[in-house]
Design a protein around this motif. Structure first.
Motif, short mmCIF file in Angstrom:
data_model
loop_
_atom_site.label_atom_id
_atom_site.label_comp_id
_atom_site.label_asym_id
_atom_site.label_seq_id
_atom_site.Cartn_x
_atom_site.Cartn_y
_atom_site.Cartn_z
N MET A 1 -5.47 5.52 13.96
CA MET A 1 -4.82 4.76 15.01
C MET A 1 -4.58 5.68 16.20
SD MET A 1 -1.93 2.43 13.05
CE MET A 1 -1.53 1.46 14.51
N GLU A 2 -4.76 5.14 17.41
CA GLU A 2 -4.45 5.86 18.63
C GLU A 2 -3.46 5.01 19.42
OE1 GLU A 2 -7.91 6.80 20.87
OE2 GLU A 2 -8.83 8.01 19.28
N LEU A 3 -2.27 5.53 19.64
CA LEU A 3 -1.20 4.80 20.32
C LEU A 3 -1.05 5.36 21.73
CD1 LEU A 3 1.32 5.16 17.37
CD2 LEU A 3 -0.47 3.45 17.63
N HIS A 4 -1.32 4.54 22.73
CA HIS A 4 -1.28 4.95 24.13
C HIS A 4 -0.06 4.31 24.79
CE1 HIS A 4 -5.55 6.51 24.23
NE2 HIS A 4 -5.56 5.77 23.12
N THR B 1 -0.37 9.16 20.68
CA THR B 1 -0.07 9.55 19.31
C THR B 1 -1.29 9.22 18.46
OG1 THR B 1 2.29 9.08 19.59
CG2 THR B 1 1.46 9.23 17.33
N LEU B 2 -1.84 10.21 17.80
CA LEU B 2 -3.01 10.04 16.94
C LEU B 2 -2.58 10.06 15.49
CD1 LEU B 2 -5.46 12.54 18.72
CD2 LEU B 2 -5.18 10.10 19.18
N LEU B 3 -2.96 9.06 14.74
CA LEU B 3 -2.64 8.98 13.31
C LEU B 3 -3.94 8.89 12.51
CD1 LEU B 3 0.27 6.37 13.41
CD2 LEU B 3 0.50 8.74 12.67
N SER B 4 -4.05 9.70 11.48
CA SER B 4 -5.17 9.59 10.54
C SER B 4 -4.59 9.34 9.15
CB SER B 4 -6.04 10.84 10.55
OG SER B 4 -5.29 11.98 10.20
N ALA C 1 0.85 -1.20 0.00
CA ALA C 1 0.00 0.00 0.00
C ALA C 1 0.88 1.24 0.00
CB ALA C 1 -0.94 0.02 1.21
N ASP C 2 0.27 2.35 -0.39
CA ASP C 2 0.89 3.65 -0.17
C ASP C 2 -0.22 4.64 0.17
OD1 ASP C 2 -0.25 4.62 -2.61
OD2 ASP C 2 1.46 3.87 -3.73
N GLY C 3 0.17 5.73 0.78
CA GLY C 3 -0.83 6.70 1.20
C GLY C 3 -0.21 7.85 1.96
N GLU C 4 -1.08 8.61 2.64
CA GLU C 4 -0.66 9.79 3.38
C GLU C 4 -1.12 9.68 4.83
OE1 GLU C 4 -2.35 13.11 1.31
OE2 GLU C 4 -1.38 12.58 -0.61
N PHE C 5 -0.43 10.39 5.72
CA PHE C 5 -0.82 10.36 7.13
C PHE C 5 -0.64 11.74 7.74
CE2 PHE C 5 3.76 9.65 7.28
CZ PHE C 5 4.16 10.42 8.37
N ASP D 1 -5.41 1.56 19.72
CA ASP D 1 -6.75 1.53 19.15
C ASP D 1 -6.66 1.78 17.65
OD1 ASP D 1 -7.95 1.08 21.59
OD2 ASP D 1 -8.30 3.21 21.99
N ILE D 2 -7.43 1.02 16.87
CA ILE D 2 -7.42 1.17 15.41
C ILE D 2 -8.86 1.30 14.92
CG2 ILE D 2 -6.67 0.20 13.21
CD1 ILE D 2 -4.65 -1.45 14.66
N GLY D 3 -9.10 2.30 14.06
CA GLY D 3 -10.42 2.54 13.51
C GLY D 3 -10.50 2.25 12.02
#
Length: 224
Positions: free
Chosen positions: A183-186, A193-196, A44-48, A172-174
């Protein structure tokens, strides 16, 4: 006789169609979508966009201690990967930094510091978020998976590391309609750390040569 047979087939087909239309939609929870994502997505490829939230201690009392979280920084960039273990995670704003793995070694290139840190990939991945996105599909060996319901129009699941000696308490992964969204990394210190994710292209043709790291000239190399 043929007319009666065709009429009978038409009635059966109509009945099947009505039953299919009447069947309720079976909604897949976060765990099922996650397992499908891991098993079906080989590249895959994409943006964050990444938001770093730091926890500070809001009370002197150990028993009443509640972390007060303050947003610290936002960064963004692009990523590419081929499973297992080959990936490029490139921060572009507000500064440039590159995490580049050829499947064996992880290279962390900080352009401003003119420095490259090298790590064995097997040691670097472990139970890290990178293992989830870019590693093998044997995640249940390292994580316990739990559906946690719907939030922000996404189906969420929680991954809890089975190993105790890890920097992350849980992740947590949505997912939304089978697509990775957040993704929410606790971590164990209360930081988040919040990743979209956006513009993800599933299973593009990526050459293995893309993931060969070319050491920049004149950089300081730190081997770990």
């Amino acid at each position: 006789m043929i007319g009666l047979l065709l009429a009978s087939i038409a009635r059966i087909a109509t009945g099947v169609l009505i039953n299919l239309v009447a069947m309720p939609f079976v909604h897949a929870g976060g765990t099922i979508q996650f397992k499908n994502f891991v098993s079906q997505l080989h590249s895959a490829d994409g943006e964050f966009v990444q938001h770093q939230i730091k926890a500070t201690d809001g009370s002197a009392s150990q028993e009443l201690r509640q972390p007060v979280r303050t947003s610290m920084s936002t960064s963004s960039g692009t990523f590419q990967f081929i499973r297992p273990g080959k990936f490029i995670w490139a921060y572009q704003k507000p500064y440039k930094q590159l995490l580049h793995s050829d499947g064996h070694t992880l290279y962390i290139w900080d352009k401003d510091l003119n420095q490259v840190i090298t790590l064995s990939l097997s040691n670097a991945l472990g139970t890290s978020p990178a293992a989830i996105l870019f590693g093998s599909d044997k995640l249940e060996k390292n994580f316990s998976l739990h559906d946690t319901g719907v939030k922000q129009s996404c189906d969420w699941l929680k991954l809890i590391p089975k190993e105790k000696n890890t920097q992350f308490e849980y992740i947590d992964i949505g997912f939304q309609d089978g697509n990775l969204k957040m993704m929410e990394l606790h971590d164990v210190f209360g930081n988040i750390t919040l990743l979209s994710f956006s513009n993800i292209h599933k299973n593009p043709e990526l050459s293995a040569d893309t993931f060969k790291f070319l050491m920049p000239q004149g950089v300081d190399i730190i081997n770990n």
